[in-house]
Design a protein around this motif. Structure first.
Motif, PDB file in Angstrom:
ATOM      1  N   ALA A  91       0.828  -1.205   0.000  1.00  0.00           N
ATOM      2  CA  ALA A  91       0.000   0.000   0.000  1.00  0.00           C
ATOM      3  C   ALA A  91       0.866   1.260   0.000  1.00  0.00           C
ATOM      4  CB  ALA A  91      -0.936   0.000   1.205  1.00  0.00           C
ATOM      5  N   ASP A  92       2.017   1.205   0.694  1.00  0.00           N
ATOM      6  CA  ASP A  92       2.918   2.353   0.720  1.00  0.00           C
ATOM      7  C   ASP A  92       3.455   2.687  -0.665  1.00  0.00           C
ATOM      8  OD1 ASP A  92       2.564   2.623   3.423  1.00  0.00           O
ATOM      9  OD2 ASP A  92       4.418   1.587   3.974  1.00  0.00           O
ATOM     10  N   GLU A  93       3.465   1.694  -1.565  1.00  0.00           N
ATOM     11  CA  GLU A  93       3.981   1.896  -2.915  1.00  0.00           C
ATOM     12  C   GLU A  93       2.897   2.257  -3.916  1.00  0.00           C
ATOM     13  OE1 GLU A  93       7.153   1.878  -3.770  1.00  0.00           O
ATOM     14  OE2 GLU A  93       7.807   1.414  -1.719  1.00  0.00           O
ATOM     15  N   LEU A  94       1.638   2.279  -3.476  1.00  0.00           N
ATOM     16  CA  LEU A  94       0.515   2.607  -4.364  1.00  0.00           C
ATOM     17  C   LEU A  94       0.051   4.024  -4.053  1.00  0.00           C
ATOM     18  CD1 LEU A  94      -1.405  -0.769  -4.061  1.00  0.00           C
ATOM     19  CD2 LEU A  94      -0.254   0.081  -6.116  1.00  0.00           C
ATOM     20  N   PRO A  95       0.311   4.973  -4.934  1.00  0.00           N
ATOM     21  CA  PRO A  95       0.003   6.376  -4.631  1.00  0.00           C
ATOM     22  C   PRO A  95      -1.473   6.659  -4.382  1.00  0.00           C
ATOM     23  CG  PRO A  95       0.570   6.090  -6.951  1.00  0.00           C
ATOM     24  CD  PRO A  95       0.907   4.809  -6.268  1.00  0.00           C
ATOM     25  N   ASP A  96      -2.362   5.840  -4.935  1.00  0.00           N
ATOM     26  CA  ASP A  96      -3.794   6.098  -4.760  1.00  0.00           C
ATOM     27  C   ASP A  96      -4.428   5.160  -3.744  1.00  0.00           C
ATOM     28  OD1 ASP A  96      -3.449   3.850  -6.274  1.00  0.00           O
ATOM     29  OD2 ASP A  96      -5.054   4.296  -7.708  1.00  0.00           O
ATOM     30  N   ALA A  97      -3.620   4.499  -2.928  1.00  0.00           N
ATOM     31  CA  ALA A  97      -4.157   3.539  -1.969  1.00  0.00           C
ATOM     32  C   ALA A  97      -5.111   4.198  -0.979  1.00  0.00           C
ATOM     33  CB  ALA A  97      -3.011   2.849  -1.220  1.00  0.00           C
ATOM     34  N   GLN A  98      -4.717   5.340  -0.420  1.00  0.00           N
ATOM     35  CA  GLN A  98      -5.566   6.002   0.557  1.00  0.00           C
ATOM     36  C   GLN A  98      -6.867   6.483  -0.071  1.00  0.00           C
ATOM     37  OE1 GLN A  98      -5.070   6.005   3.822  1.00  0.00           O
ATOM     38  NE2 GLN A  98      -7.088   6.948   4.050  1.00  0.00           N
ATOM     39  N   ALA A  99      -6.793   6.984  -1.290  1.00  0.00           N
ATOM     40  CA  ALA A  99      -8.001   7.434  -1.978  1.00  0.00           C
ATOM     41  C   ALA A  99      -8.953   6.268  -2.216  1.00  0.00           C
ATOM     42  CB  ALA A  99      -7.620   8.093  -3.305  1.00  0.00           C
ATOM     43  N   ARG A 100      -8.405   5.118  -2.572  1.00  0.00           N
ATOM     44  CA  ARG A 100      -9.248   3.937  -2.778  1.00  0.00           C
ATOM     45  C   ARG A 100      -9.940   3.518  -1.482  1.00  0.00           C
ATOM     46  NH1 ARG A 100      -8.715   0.689  -7.249  1.00  0.00           N
ATOM     47  NH2 ARG A 100      -7.241   1.405  -8.840  1.00  0.00           N
ATOM     48  N   LEU A 101      -9.200   3.564  -0.367  1.00  0.00           N
ATOM     49  CA  LEU A 101      -9.792   3.200   0.918  1.00  0.00           C
ATOM     50  C   LEU A 101     -10.911   4.164   1.307  1.00  0.00           C
ATOM     51  CD1 LEU A 101      -6.622   2.215   2.979  1.00  0.00           C
ATOM     52  CD2 LEU A 101      -8.427   0.689   2.153  1.00  0.00           C
TER      53      LEU A 101
END
Length: 288
Positions: A263-273
């Protein structure tokens, strides 16, 4: 390890990979440590709730010619102590006396987690794994038999932050077809959860995946697990063997750590959550 009859029996079993039936016999022997040197194979089988041939196979698994040889060994090196009695005495992990077998299993899992924590003092392997998993579109997650629950758990949460996660938790002839389909779609990495007893099919699937060009990241119970020869990056997490069936708290924890690194390597991870949380609230998905 204690020098009590139960402690000496536990030491005898260490280092042997026992089946669930054989573990039932081992647990029974520990509980009846003072009596075991005088029990026949039939009596031990009845106490453990297994067949007499299972007791014979158990003795052979420990390196003896048969149960009589095992019993002779016990009479020589682990004679009963006066007043020792039976019923699960002995020492648990960490030298605490009086722990029963269930508590000992929990303590062993705690020790496995401590070992994992020490391993993670160097975060580089996990960080490398996170980068490999995050960059693969789609991402394959493999786990068969005992490891299927670990793979499903990882895939469930990974799908919340990764755009395309494909779970491989069933074997058969379709397995390689699904690997081929993922490679055609652009997959570059496969995460494998490999736990004992190791299915031959998992080893064959990893060999096929690497030949197809995938980078294999493996979570296994040991750095010397059968999948090691077919993995590009293997991170070990021990399983507990104190009960009839393995316990896998450390592999599960390592899976969550890898999720965090990915997740730390996925720039849009927080937006997806956040998007998921918004939709879940609108649908009344969870009971708060």
């Amino acid at each position: 390890m204690s020098d009590s009859p139960a402690g000496r029996l536990q030491a005898l079993f260490e280092g042997h990979r026992l089946t669930p039936t054989q573990r039932r016999i081992a647990h029974c022997m520990v509980r009846r440590a003072a009596d075991v040197p005088f029990l026949s194979s039939v009596e031990l089988a009845e106490l453990a709730g297994v067949s007499q041939p299972s007791v014979t196979r158990f003795a052979v698994a420990l390196g003896f010619d048969g149960y009589p040889a095992l019993r002779r060994h016990l009479r020589e090196v682990a004679p009963p102590e006066p007043g020792a009695g039976s019923g699960g005495g002995g020492e648990g992990d960490g030298g605490a006396e009086g722990w029963n077998e269930y508590q000992q299993a929990v303590l062993a899992e705690i020790e496995n987690l401590r070992h994992l924590a020490g391993l993670l003092a160097d975060p580089k392997p996990v960080e490398r794994a996170g980068r490999l998993l995050a960059s693969s579109r789609p991402l394959l997650v493999l786990g068969l038999r005992a490891a299927s629950s670990q793979a499903r758990g990882f895939a469930y949460f990974a799908a919340k932050v990764h755009p395309d996660v494909r779970l491989l938790d069933e074997g058969g002839s379709m397995l390689t077809d699904r690997v081929d389909a993922a490679v055609r779609a652009g997959a570059t990495a496969l995460l494998c959860f490999a736990l004992p007893r190791h299915p031959r099919e998992v080893v064959e699937a990893l060999e096929y995946a690497r030949a197809a060009g995938l980078t294999v990241v493996a979570v296994a119970d040991s750095a010397f697990a059968p999948v090691a020869a077919h993995s590009d990056l293997l991170i070990p997490a021990a399983v507990g063997t104190g009960l009839a069936f393995d316990t896998a708290c450390a592999p599960m924890m390592l899976g969550r750590v890898l999720l965090e690194a990915m997740a730390d390597e996925l720039p849009d991870a927080q937006a997806r959550l956040e998007e998921f949380d918004t939709k879940a609230a609108a649908r009344g998905l969870f009971v708060e």
